[in-house]
Scaffold this motif. Structure first.
Motif, short mmCIF file in Angstrom:
data_model
loop_
_atom_site.label_atom_id
_atom_site.label_comp_id
_atom_site.label_asym_id
_atom_site.label_seq_id
_atom_site.Cartn_x
_atom_site.Cartn_y
_atom_site.Cartn_z
N ARG A 67 -5.05 19.93 -9.18
CA ARG A 67 -4.79 20.78 -8.01
C ARG A 67 -5.13 22.24 -8.32
O ARG A 67 -5.76 22.94 -7.52
N PRO A 126 -6.49 15.87 -5.62
CA PRO A 126 -5.50 16.94 -5.83
C PRO A 126 -4.39 17.00 -4.79
O PRO A 126 -3.30 17.48 -5.10
N PHE A 127 -4.64 16.52 -3.59
CA PHE A 127 -3.61 16.64 -2.55
C PHE A 127 -2.99 15.30 -2.16
O PHE A 127 -2.14 15.25 -1.29
N LYS A 129 -6.97 28.24 -2.78
CA LYS A 129 -5.89 29.23 -2.72
C LYS A 129 -5.30 29.47 -4.12
O LYS A 129 -5.00 30.61 -4.48
N TRP A 164 3.55 22.93 -3.44
CA TRP A 164 3.30 22.03 -4.56
C TRP A 164 4.53 21.20 -4.94
O TRP A 164 4.41 20.13 -5.54
N ILE A 184 0.81 28.08 -0.57
CA ILE A 184 0.56 27.08 -1.62
C ILE A 184 1.83 26.24 -1.79
O ILE A 184 2.82 26.69 -2.35
N LYS A 200 -8.78 22.71 -8.19
CA LYS A 200 -9.52 22.34 -6.98
C LYS A 200 -9.07 23.08 -5.72
O LYS A 200 -9.79 23.06 -4.72
N ASP A 201 -7.89 23.67 -5.74
CA ASP A 201 -7.38 24.31 -4.54
C ASP A 201 -7.88 25.76 -4.48
O ASP A 201 -7.53 26.59 -5.34
#
Lengths: 384, 189
Positions: A315, A202-203, A321, A302, A300, A318-319
């Motif tokens: 993302r 995701p990151f 926040k 993105w 956050i 899974k994040d």
């Protein structure tokens, strides 16, 4: 307001033009880095033919529009594939195969395989290639398969991985001798398009050409997710995902049921449509939800991170926040989400149908979904 | 109201509310065969959906008045930009501050259509102090745009200009802002 009973179970909120995506196996002749379906030659999982056929039968009962065979490399289950194509075709469902063309070892082999697929009832075929795929299936083989397809008067859609640094491009495919040797009319049927190759983390930020990774100013151009709640993917382990499925093996929330035993596609659809987040993804798309979440929590970040929207979706799930922002604030979005869903999937299709005789059948001249758009989702590039 | 959902890292991110989704099945079925309800939902999804699902409380004339005001606001670039930026930049302001800033922004536009919309809204009994109104005006832009679009489609008004290709359809909400501005410039809002 007039009273009315709830819609019958399985009928669903969005019952027009659904797609059944069928992953007969996670086995693949390629072992691409960052394969989003986690397929590889070492993964031998496959869906029993009886389960696949039962899902196809049920999809037909539920009014699905088409069946897409993807994977893994679906042709590794050759006999099952032909049987399933035949069953789907017999139900009047359109069929599509997504393949890496490993089987096109020679022009003759390509012709023979294609003829058998078409004889079974296959309507469309899409090829996947790019730097990752080409390490295992050379580009000339893809060109051979695409050329054989075009010679039969079918459009050969070829999805090419897109990254900043890459050797294999759409132009390079078109320059292959097998394509160049085609008559102009047939050559025009070879239609490559480039689609971002996404990391399955995701990151992790992939490098793309300028303008590919989404930013806030791109939101007006971005659609909602056309896959979630429209495509239901049956995986080799019998699980059903509520979208075309990139990274679905990493996101348990996208898995909504099974087709084994007493479980049915119908219950999977009901389970999926019970989740407002999936409605929201369908209405707004993952990038818009990330933007919305970042408005609520400025930590956050993105923008400029995601070229492929399935990674943006990964993302979102899974994040911590983003998850917290969604749980905290989703209620205020409900009216807009519901109205958008109704507009997109119920009212406007029916209204346009009345006004212009349009249809959700992508082969219809007045279709709401042009064949080009329906031929291959971005997600399918990584499937084979 | 939807059930509150609290997550920990091991829980799935599923926004499930059986009562709501059952209600949607019923609502969509009713909408399929009830043109009056379709019209109401086009004009005000907040009203139709909100009363039973979200707990919002506006009667039909109030909701229509709010929507009309929002349509007018959409046609005013200055006010629209203000609303978008304000929601993004000032999420933590108090109700009093929001109301003050909102009034100042409205006054700065000097737009007669906006003023008429505001007066209609106030005449309907909607109070600007109501947190719901703030939510609708500042945050629910997409609702108004959706309303506006569907009203135009169903109303056979300028339909040739509004029918869009499928790939554009999901993008329509933002793009319609520009059309709203054109209508506003032409005095049609």
């Amino acid at each position: 307001m007039a009273s009315s009973s709830a819609a019958p179970a399985g009928h669903g909120l969005f019952h027009q033009g659904r797609t059944l995506s069928m992953m007969l196996t996670f086995a693949c002749t390629a072992e691409c880095s960052q394969c989003s379906t986690l397929s590889s030659p070492r993964n031998r999982d496959h869906l029993p033919a009886a389960d696949a056929l039962r899902a196809i039968d049920e999809a037909a009962e539920l009014g699905f529009l088409n069946v897409v065979f993807t994977g893994g490399e679906a042709t590794l289950r050759w006999d099952d594939l032909l049987t399933c194509i035949g069953r789907a075709s017999g139900h009047g469902l359109r069929t599509r195969l997504v393949t890496n063309a490993h089987w096109a070892l020679t022009p003759e082999a390509a012709e023979t395989a294609l003829d058998r697929l078409l004889d079974a009832g296959l309507d469309e075929i899409n090829f996947s290639t790019g730097d990752e795929h080409a390490r295992f299936v050379p580009l000339p083989r893809v060109a051979q398969a695409a050329a054989a397809t075009a010679r039969r008067g079918l459009t050969a859609h070829v999805m090419v991985e897109l990254r900043q640094e890459r050797e294999v491009t759409a132009a390079r495919l078109l320059a292959e001798p097998a394509i160049q040797e085609l008559e102009p009319e047939a050559r025009a049927l070879v239609r490559p398009s480039e689609s971002p190759w996404m990391p399955v983390k995701p990151f992790k930020v992939e490098r793309y050409p300028d303008g590919v990774a989404s930013r806030r100013e791109d939101l007006p151009k971005l659609a909602g997710c056309d896959s979630v709640l429209q495509t239901y993917t049956v995986q080799p382990n019998g699980r059903v995902a509520a979208c075309c499925g990139l990274a679905m093996r990493l996101v348990p929330e996208l898995n909504v049921g099974e087709v084994a035993g007493e479980h049915t596609l119908r219950t999977a659809i009901d389970e999926a449509e019970d989740d407002l987040l999936k409605l929201w993804l369908r209405a707004a798309g993952p990038e818009a939800i990330l933007a919305w979440a970042s408005d609520r929590d400025p930590e956050i970040a993105w923008e400029g991170m995601y070229g492929h929207r399935c990674q943006a979706c990964l993302r979102l799930y899974k994040d911590p926040k983003v998850r917290a922002a969604i749980v905290d604030g989703y209620e205020e979005e409900i009216p807009a989400v519901v109205q958008a869903a109704w507009l997109k999937d119920r009212y406007v299709p029916s209204r346009l149908s009345e006004l212009f005789g349009t249809t959700n059948d992508p082969t219809h001249p007045a279709s709401l979904t042009p064949p080009e758009a329906s031929a291959t989702t971005e997600a399918e590039i990584a499937d084979s | 109201m939807p059930d509150p959902i609290a997550l920990d890292k091991d829980r799935l991110l599923l926004l499930k509310n059986r009562r709501l989704t059952q209600r949607l099945h019923t609502l969509f079925s009713e909408l399929d065969g009830d043109e009056d309800l379709q019209r109401a939902f086009m004009q005000s999804p907040v009203e139709v959906l909100g009363l039973e699902v979200t707990g919002l409380r506006l009667d039909r004339s109030q909701a229509a008045a709010v929507n009309r005001f929002v349509f007018a606001a959409l046609g005013n670039e200055e006010f629209r930009s203000w609303a978008e930026a304000y929601d993004r930049e000032h999420g933590e302001r108090s109700r009093e501050e929001v109301l003050r800033d909102f009034s100042e922004a409205l006054a700065r536009t000097g737009d007669p259509a906006l003023m008429r919309g505001l007066l209609t809204m106030l005449d309907s009994g909607v109070r600007l102090e109501d947190p719901l109104v703030e939510t609708i005006i500042v945050k629910a832009e997409s609702i108004a745009i959706g309303n506006w679009f569907i009203y135009k489609v169903s109303g056979h008004d300028d339909i040739d200009d509004l029918i869009v290709s499928p790939e554009q359809f999901q993008r329509i909400s933002r793009q319609l802002v520009f059309r709203a501005q054109e209508l506003s410039a032409g005095g049609e809002l």
